[in-house]
Design a protein around this motif. Sequence first.
Motif, PDB file in Angstrom:
ATOM      1  N   CYS A  16       0.871  -1.166   0.000  1.00 44.43           N
ATOM      2  CA  CYS A  16       0.000   0.000   0.000  1.00 44.43           C
ATOM      3  C   CYS A  16       0.912   1.220   0.000  1.00 44.43           C
ATOM      4  O   CYS A  16       1.962   1.217   0.640  1.00 44.43           O
ATOM      5  CB  CYS A  16      -0.881   0.029   1.240  1.00 44.43           C
ATOM      6  N   TYR A  17       0.519   2.266  -0.703  1.00 43.30           N
ATOM      7  CA  TYR A  17       1.405   3.406  -0.860  1.00 43.30           C
ATOM      8  C   TYR A  17       0.589   4.679  -0.906  1.00 43.30           C
ATOM      9  O   TYR A  17      -0.457   4.741  -1.549  1.00 43.30           O
ATOM     10  CB  TYR A  17       2.203   3.257  -2.162  1.00 43.30           C
ATOM     11  N   ALA A  18       1.049   5.686  -0.214  1.00 45.77           N
ATOM     12  CA  ALA A  18       0.440   7.011  -0.272  1.00 45.77           C
ATOM     13  C   ALA A  18       1.555   8.032  -0.096  1.00 45.77           C
ATOM     14  O   ALA A  18       2.603   7.729   0.464  1.00 45.77           O
ATOM     15  CB  ALA A  18      -0.597   7.180   0.831  1.00 45.77           C
ATOM     16  N   SER A  19       1.319   9.226  -0.590  1.00 47.56           N
ATOM     17  CA  SER A  19       2.319  10.278  -0.422  1.00 47.56           C
ATOM     18  C   SER A  19       1.624  11.594  -0.117  1.00 47.56           C
ATOM     19  O   SER A  19       0.439  11.765  -0.387  1.00 47.56           O
ATOM     20  CB  SER A  19       3.195  10.413  -1.670  1.00 47.56           C
ATOM     21  N   ILE A  20       2.386  12.485   0.447  1.00 54.38           N
ATOM     22  CA  ILE A  20       1.929  13.845   0.703  1.00 54.38           C
ATOM     23  C   ILE A  20       2.917  14.761  -0.012  1.00 54.38           C
ATOM     24  O   ILE A  20       4.118  14.659   0.203  1.00 54.38           O
ATOM     25  CB  ILE A  20       1.920  14.174   2.207  1.00 54.38           C
ATOM     26  N   ALA A  21       2.411  15.621  -0.867  1.00 53.74           N
ATOM     27  CA  ALA A  21       3.273  16.553  -1.589  1.00 53.74           C
ATOM     28  C   ALA A  21       2.758  17.972  -1.367  1.00 53.74           C
ATOM     29  O   ALA A  21       1.568  18.228  -1.480  1.00 53.74           O
ATOM     30  CB  ALA A  21       3.281  16.228  -3.071  1.00 53.74           C
ATOM     31  N   MET A  22       3.666  18.857  -1.028  1.00 49.09           N
ATOM     32  CA  MET A  22       3.304  20.248  -0.790  1.00 49.09           C
ATOM     33  C   MET A  22       4.339  21.152  -1.443  1.00 49.09           C
ATOM     34  O   MET A  22       5.531  20.907  -1.330  1.00 49.09           O
ATOM     35  CB  MET A  22       3.237  20.532   0.703  1.00 49.09           C
ATOM     36  N   ALA A  23       3.867  22.178  -2.121  1.00 48.85           N
ATOM     37  CA  ALA A  23       4.766  23.116  -2.795  1.00 48.85           C
ATOM     38  C   ALA A  23       5.433  24.040  -1.772  1.00 48.85           C
ATOM     39  O   ALA A  23       4.862  24.355  -0.733  1.00 48.85           O
ATOM     40  CB  ALA A  23       3.987  23.950  -3.798  1.00 48.85           C
ATOM     41  N   THR A  24       6.642  24.455  -2.096  1.00 52.03           N
ATOM     42  CA  THR A  24       7.346  25.414  -1.230  1.00 52.03           C
ATOM     43  C   THR A  24       7.469  26.782  -1.867  1.00 52.03           C
ATOM     44  O   THR A  24       7.743  27.758  -1.180  1.00 52.03           O
ATOM     45  CB  THR A  24       8.766  24.915  -0.879  1.00 52.03           C
ATOM     46  N   ASP A  25       7.293  26.867  -3.194  1.00 49.93           N
ATOM     47  CA  ASP A  25       7.317  28.165  -3.856  1.00 49.93           C
ATOM     48  C   ASP A  25       6.580  28.067  -5.180  1.00 49.93           C
ATOM     49  O   ASP A  25       6.434  27.005  -5.731  1.00 49.93           O
ATOM     50  CB  ASP A  25       8.744  28.676  -4.060  1.00 49.93           C
ATOM     51  N   TYR A  26       6.105  29.208  -5.658  1.00 53.60           N
ATOM     52  CA  TYR A  26       5.292  29.238  -6.865  1.00 53.60           C
ATOM     53  C   TYR A  26       5.879  30.161  -7.934  1.00 53.60           C
ATOM     54  O   TYR A  26       5.230  30.466  -8.917  1.00 53.60           O
ATOM     55  CB  TYR A  26       3.880  29.719  -6.528  1.00 53.60           C
ATOM     56  N   ASP A  27       7.089  30.594  -7.760  1.00 46.98           N
ATOM     57  CA  ASP A  27       7.660  31.591  -8.667  1.00 46.98           C
ATOM     58  C   ASP A  27       7.835  31.092 -10.093  1.00 46.98           C
ATOM     59  O   ASP A  27       7.955  31.877 -11.010  1.00 46.98           O
ATOM     60  CB  ASP A  27       8.992  32.107  -8.131  1.00 46.98           C
ATOM     61  N   GLU A  47       5.859  25.459   7.596  1.00 45.33           N
ATOM     62  CA  GLU A  47       4.394  25.428   7.621  1.00 45.33           C
ATOM     63  C   GLU A  47       3.884  24.114   7.037  1.00 45.33           C
ATOM     64  O   GLU A  47       2.955  23.500   7.568  1.00 45.33           O
ATOM     65  CB  GLU A  47       3.823  26.610   6.840  1.00 45.33           C
ATOM     66  N   ASN A  48       4.499  23.674   5.929  1.00 47.17           N
ATOM     67  CA  ASN A  48       4.106  22.413   5.310  1.00 47.17           C
ATOM     68  C   ASN A  48       4.377  21.224   6.220  1.00 47.17           C
ATOM     69  O   ASN A  48       3.600  20.272   6.254  1.00 47.17           O
ATOM     70  CB  ASN A  48       4.824  22.223   3.975  1.00 47.17           C
ATOM     71  N   ALA A  49       5.482  21.257   6.955  1.00 50.09           N
ATOM     72  CA  ALA A  49       5.797  20.170   7.885  1.00 50.09           C
ATOM     73  C   ALA A  49       4.721  20.072   8.964  1.00 50.09           C
ATOM     74  O   ALA A  49       4.290  18.969   9.322  1.00 50.09           O
ATOM     75  CB  ALA A  49       7.168  20.384   8.511  1.00 50.09           C
ATOM     76  N   ASN A  50       4.262  21.217   9.445  1.00 54.41           N
ATOM     77  CA  ASN A  50       3.184  21.220  10.436  1.00 54.41           C
ATOM     78  C   ASN A  50       1.892  20.672   9.836  1.00 54.41           C
ATOM     79  O   ASN A  50       1.173  19.900  10.483  1.00 54.41           O
ATOM     80  CB  ASN A  50       2.960  22.635  10.985  1.00 54.41           C
ATOM     81  N   LYS A  51       1.593  21.048   8.601  1.00 51.86           N
ATOM     82  CA  LYS A  51       0.401  20.534   7.923  1.00 51.86           C
ATOM     83  C   LYS A  51       0.505  19.026   7.706  1.00 51.86           C
ATOM     84  O   LYS A  51      -0.466  18.292   7.922  1.00 51.86           O
ATOM     85  CB  LYS A  51       0.206  21.234   6.573  1.00 51.86           C
ATOM     86  N   ALA A  52       1.675  18.566   7.282  1.00 54.72           N
ATOM     87  CA  ALA A  52       1.869  17.135   7.052  1.00 54.72           C
ATOM     88  C   ALA A  52       1.714  16.353   8.354  1.00 54.72           C
ATOM     89  O   ALA A  52       1.082  15.288   8.366  1.00 54.72           O
ATOM     90  CB  ALA A  52       3.239  16.873   6.427  1.00 54.72           C
TER      91      ALA A  52
END
Length: 88
Positions: A16-27, A47-52
Motif C-alpha cells: 500500500c502506498y500514499a504520499s503527501i506533496a506540498m509546494a514550497t514556492d510558486y515563482d 508550515e508544510n511540515a506542520n500541515k503534514a
Amino acid sequence: MTTVPEVVLAKEAGLCYASIAMATDYDCWKEHEEAVCVDNVMKTMKENANKASSILLTAIPQISQMDWAQTMKTLKSVAQSSIMVPKH
C-alpha cells in the motif's frame, strides 16, 4: 517531480502506498509572485511540515480502523504475479 516510479514499484511489490506533496514556492508559474528566496522557502517548508504532521495524526488512526483484508488479498495476488518475484 512525481511519485510515479515509487507508486508503480510499490504496487508491483504488493505494498500500500500514499504520499503527501506540498509546494514550497510558486515563482516558476505565477507571474506576479515574488522571486523565490531561501527564507521564504524555509518558512513555507516549516508550515508544510506542520500541515503534514496534522494530516498524518488525523489519517493514521482512521487508516488503522479500516478493514484491509480485501486490499491485502488483492495486493498479494498482484505481487505474486509480479515480474519482480521469481516464479519458482
